[in-house]
Design an enzyme around this catalytic site. Sequence first.
Site, PDB file in Angstrom:
ATOM      1  CB  SER A  44      -0.884   0.008   1.242  1.00 15.48           C
ATOM      2  OG  SER A  44      -0.073   0.253   2.384  1.00 15.48           O
ATOM      3  CE  LYS A  45      -0.308   8.440  -0.620  1.00 11.44           C
ATOM      4  NZ  LYS A  45      -1.396   9.367  -0.475  1.00 11.44           N
ATOM      5  NE  ARG A  46      -1.409   4.164   6.589  1.00 18.06           N
ATOM      6  CZ  ARG A  46      -2.490   3.578   7.109  1.00 18.06           C
ATOM      7  NH1 ARG A  46      -2.356   2.632   8.013  1.00 18.06           N
ATOM      8  NH2 ARG A  46      -3.685   3.943   6.719  1.00 18.06           N
TER       9      ARG A  46
ATOM     10  N   GLY B 183       4.961   2.356   1.489  1.00 17.00           N
ATOM     11  CA  GLY B 183       5.975   3.190   0.855  1.00 17.00           C
ATOM     12  C   GLY B 183       6.392   4.316   1.775  1.00 17.00           C
ATOM     13  CD  GLU B 184       2.277   7.825   2.996  1.00  9.20           C
ATOM     14  OE1 GLU B 184       1.670   8.461   2.150  1.00  9.20           O
ATOM     15  OE2 GLU B 184       1.728   7.332   4.015  1.00  9.20           O
TER      16      GLU B 184
END
Length: 504
Positions: free
Chosen positions: A262-264, A266-267
């Site tokens: 998910s995007k999270r 990556g963060e």
Amino acid sequence: MADKVRVRFAPSPTGPLHIGGVRTALFNYLYAKKYNGDFILRIEDTDQNRYVEGAEKYIQEALSWCGIRADESPTTGGSFGPYRQSERKHLYKDYALQLLEQGKAYYAFDTPEALDHHRKDHELKGKTFIYNWHNRNKLTNSLSLTEEEVKAKLDAGENFVIRFKSPQDETLVLKDLIRGEISIDTNTLDDKVLFKSDGMPTYHLANIVDDHLMEISHVIRGEEWLPSLALHQLLYDAFGWGAPKFAHLPLIMKPVGKGKLSKRDGEKGGFPVFPLSWNESMGYKEAGYFPEAVVNFLALLGWNPGTEQEVFNMDELIQSFSLERVNKSGARFDPEKTKWYNHNYLQLKSNEALAQAFLPILAEKSNSEKAADTGYITKVVAMIKERANFVGDFWGLGSYFFEAPQTYNEKAAKKQWKEGTPELMSEVAAIVKNTTPYSSSELESKIKDWITNNELSFGKVMGPLRLLLVGDLKGPHLFDILEMIGREEAIQRINNGITALTSS
Ligand code: GLU
């Protein structure tokens, strides 16, 4: 169905393309090109509520950056267009009506509130509300109402949907090129909405109609669409159309733990999940990745060539790709491996091209004349690139080729700077001053001779000398550095360093 391989990538413009989406596009593209087929980009924008401005442009730019070129698309056109579903709106209603007339679909008038009530009611009883064969006759639709009642509602302009009437008590055998045969009990399916009174089809109807009209031979898409396969197969059967072949690609999984990337993730992990930047989220491009590297690592997420080969350019991927070698199970995403790929592609680039890419960084970091001398920069790049994953690493690896060190690594200085070192360094400065020709090999032989003749140890000279020239103990062959920075600069660095380190 046409014999020609025709595949499509059919994103909805609801935001930026995740790298999982790019991988889907890539696998479609590779498959098409391998069989001299067509790769089509179709924009599925029937859900106006989820439409995001700029998303379609982003999708087009991301694919083009990756070198994935569509044979037919909203911008290139083609003989099966238009390629935006919103521009095909007029097409879908007739197909929905066709199923209605044949009794394979029905009008439903249940209000969102009524459906919500049923859902909540079921939840309280620990059940899930499914709109299908077991309750459709008790709900508000053209199967439970009389013809007159239905007509009255339609005439009154009441909101309606057209639902697919999924069959009862049947076992469907679905075929997937990656997963083999999958059996589905049709009693578990719900009567999906195909069309809404706002005149828009749902994804399911538009997708099937378009795949049929566009003569799509293979549907290659993410695993998240596998639950829709039964309905899609049923729709093809209901229309009496031959269905394309289906292949559902495995999910891309988190680097650690369970679940979809998910995007999270990556963060948290400090790596991009989008090909290009989108608002605050950094893309692979902006993070300094080469598109070849991104394409290469994406290709190996879920596909394996069956050999040890890991580095493939696009042509090699096209040659080697096959759906048989796509795995069923999820592909774990490894951010370190993406860097490894970029490192590999960086080594393959010409020093001249890398120097060009380094120029804007240099312009920001240094006022030295050397920072604009492409011949010089090209030589620097050749000396440091082996240690770099990104062009963005060059400055950290070789700033001393352009600027004298301002500080000296403290730990290294403590170890290297001893009694007698300043005197030795002064002598080195004298040798540097008098060596002709001023070249790496000549400097090496002069300094080494001096060390041997004076029975000094190499360590006592080379360590401190590197510290004075570079500010640290890192960097390529020391005599090459000496030659590169030039005689005057070298002498100055040695003298300045002696003062700085002796007085500290
Ligand atoms: N519009 C769907 C999506 O956003 C397409 C799914 C499919 O390929 O059938 O992914």
